[in-house]
Write a protein that holds these residues in place. Sequence first.
Motif, short mmCIF file in Angstrom:
data_model
loop_
_atom_site.label_atom_id
_atom_site.label_comp_id
_atom_site.label_asym_id
_atom_site.label_seq_id
_atom_site.Cartn_x
_atom_site.Cartn_y
_atom_site.Cartn_z
N SER A 36 46.44 41.41 -2.94
CA SER A 36 47.35 41.25 -1.80
C SER A 36 48.54 40.35 -2.10
O SER A 36 49.55 40.39 -1.39
N SER A 47 45.88 45.30 -1.55
CA SER A 47 44.75 44.45 -1.18
C SER A 47 43.41 45.10 -1.49
O SER A 47 43.28 46.31 -1.64
N LEU A 71 38.71 42.82 2.70
CA LEU A 71 38.50 41.49 3.28
C LEU A 71 37.31 41.46 4.23
O LEU A 71 36.89 40.37 4.68
N ILE A 105 45.06 36.13 2.91
CA ILE A 105 45.54 37.38 2.33
C ILE A 105 47.03 37.26 2.07
O ILE A 105 47.75 36.55 2.78
N HIS A 162 50.72 41.95 0.91
CA HIS A 162 50.57 43.37 0.56
C HIS A 162 49.16 43.85 0.89
O HIS A 162 48.24 43.77 0.06
N SER A 163 48.96 44.33 2.10
CA SER A 163 47.62 44.72 2.55
C SER A 163 47.59 46.13 3.10
O SER A 163 46.78 46.45 3.96
N SER A 188 43.29 44.25 8.24
CA SER A 188 44.04 43.01 7.99
C SER A 188 44.75 42.55 9.26
O SER A 188 44.72 41.36 9.60
N GLN A 245 47.81 34.69 6.60
CA GLN A 245 48.61 35.36 5.57
C GLN A 245 49.47 34.34 4.84
O GLN A 245 50.05 33.44 5.46
#
Length: 432
Positions: A332, A338, A341, A353, A356-357, A364, A375
């Motif tokens: 991520s 990612s 999670l 994170i 980039h998910s 997310s 984030q």
Amino acid sequence: MPRLLYTLLIYALLPLTPLKLLWRGLRQPEYRQHWAERYGFYGQPDQTPHSSQRPPLIWLHCVSVGETRAAAPLIALLQQRYPQHQILLTHATPTGREAGEQLFGERVLRCYLPYDTPGAVRRFLNHFRPQFGLIMETELWFNLIAACKAHNTPLLLVNARLSARSARGYGKLARLTAQGLQSLHAIAAQSEADAARLHALGACRVTVTGNLKFDVTPPADAEASGQALRKRIGADRPVFLAASTREGEESLILDAIAEANIAQLLTVIVPRHPQRFDEVASLLQARGVRYARRSGLGDALLPRETQVLLGDSMGEMFTYYGACDLTLIGGSLLPYGSQNLIEACAMGKPVLIGPHSYNFAQASAQALECGAAQQVDGVEQLAQALQHLLLHPLQREAMAQAGLKFTQENRGATARVVAVIVNSLAASLHSA
């Protein structure tokens, strides 16, 4: 015509596949095994389809580790619903195959799905003769889909996800993609957004069922094994886990922990792919970082001066979660989309994170909204988050409780997916 051009391209690339396997085999020797399966040749005598004693077969395709682990509750429920059936699990990577062996042992058959040439997929279907097939997430192999349709083998896409980026890619093959999606027996999508993108590409018979990954429960001994590891690596030290890191991210993480400058911090780095273990070890050595490898630790105590523990073991991610105070989800920080999670949240761990998910967009967004995750964008923000959260245990606990609630409230996708399968097959038999 679109599928013909696609097939010609596949055949043009096919002579390069041995070189690709050899190249990958330099870093991961398992790529040099089971080559015949990748071309549709299966010689195992216990898997011959012509024996009258052979049970009916359900086939489930899981590309690699993430899909294989997500399939665990689905496989368990399928075995309850269809107790007379054998499960065949196909993969594209050795790590996926190894994960299948670790999770299911001899309860399922395993092999590689062949490259998507008409002859190879026809040999696969003729050999195994599955009663129906399930493809996890978004693996659209157009000759495979066409062959299943020609063989009257119902094929369903389950736990389907489609990011905006992937949708744009498939949109460049609009006619071929629409034809493939419309040939699927049914689609079980993770979210309304995924369903909308699939519909826009021509899919029909789409049902939103939720994400199977929420139904993956931590092993019963995960907490105990995590605490046992924590005692060996330093019960009184703050422990930060960088889970499933991808290429280029380890350097950013090392920069962040150096900037954070937290006393006695132990960072556990677990690369996503085992072939990168030595590469990350070389990076740590070049940076002058005092590190140890999990594979060499055994039951010994970790030396106090160790700054980084390199998680070069397989099948221990839940143990690492159990041992840490805070975790960053790899893939991520850089644009890899990612990794998962949900497992960290299910273990009651506060989550960081990167920006980039897109592979886990909905999960997310939900985790950020409910306070289970924060984030971070870049080295400076990661360093600030480490400084703040590792010094504020009450905030970590609040995030942990939010993560537990978040995962519990989103469970139930497995039962909904099985309902789609049962209803779809019943409708097929009725129409036939």
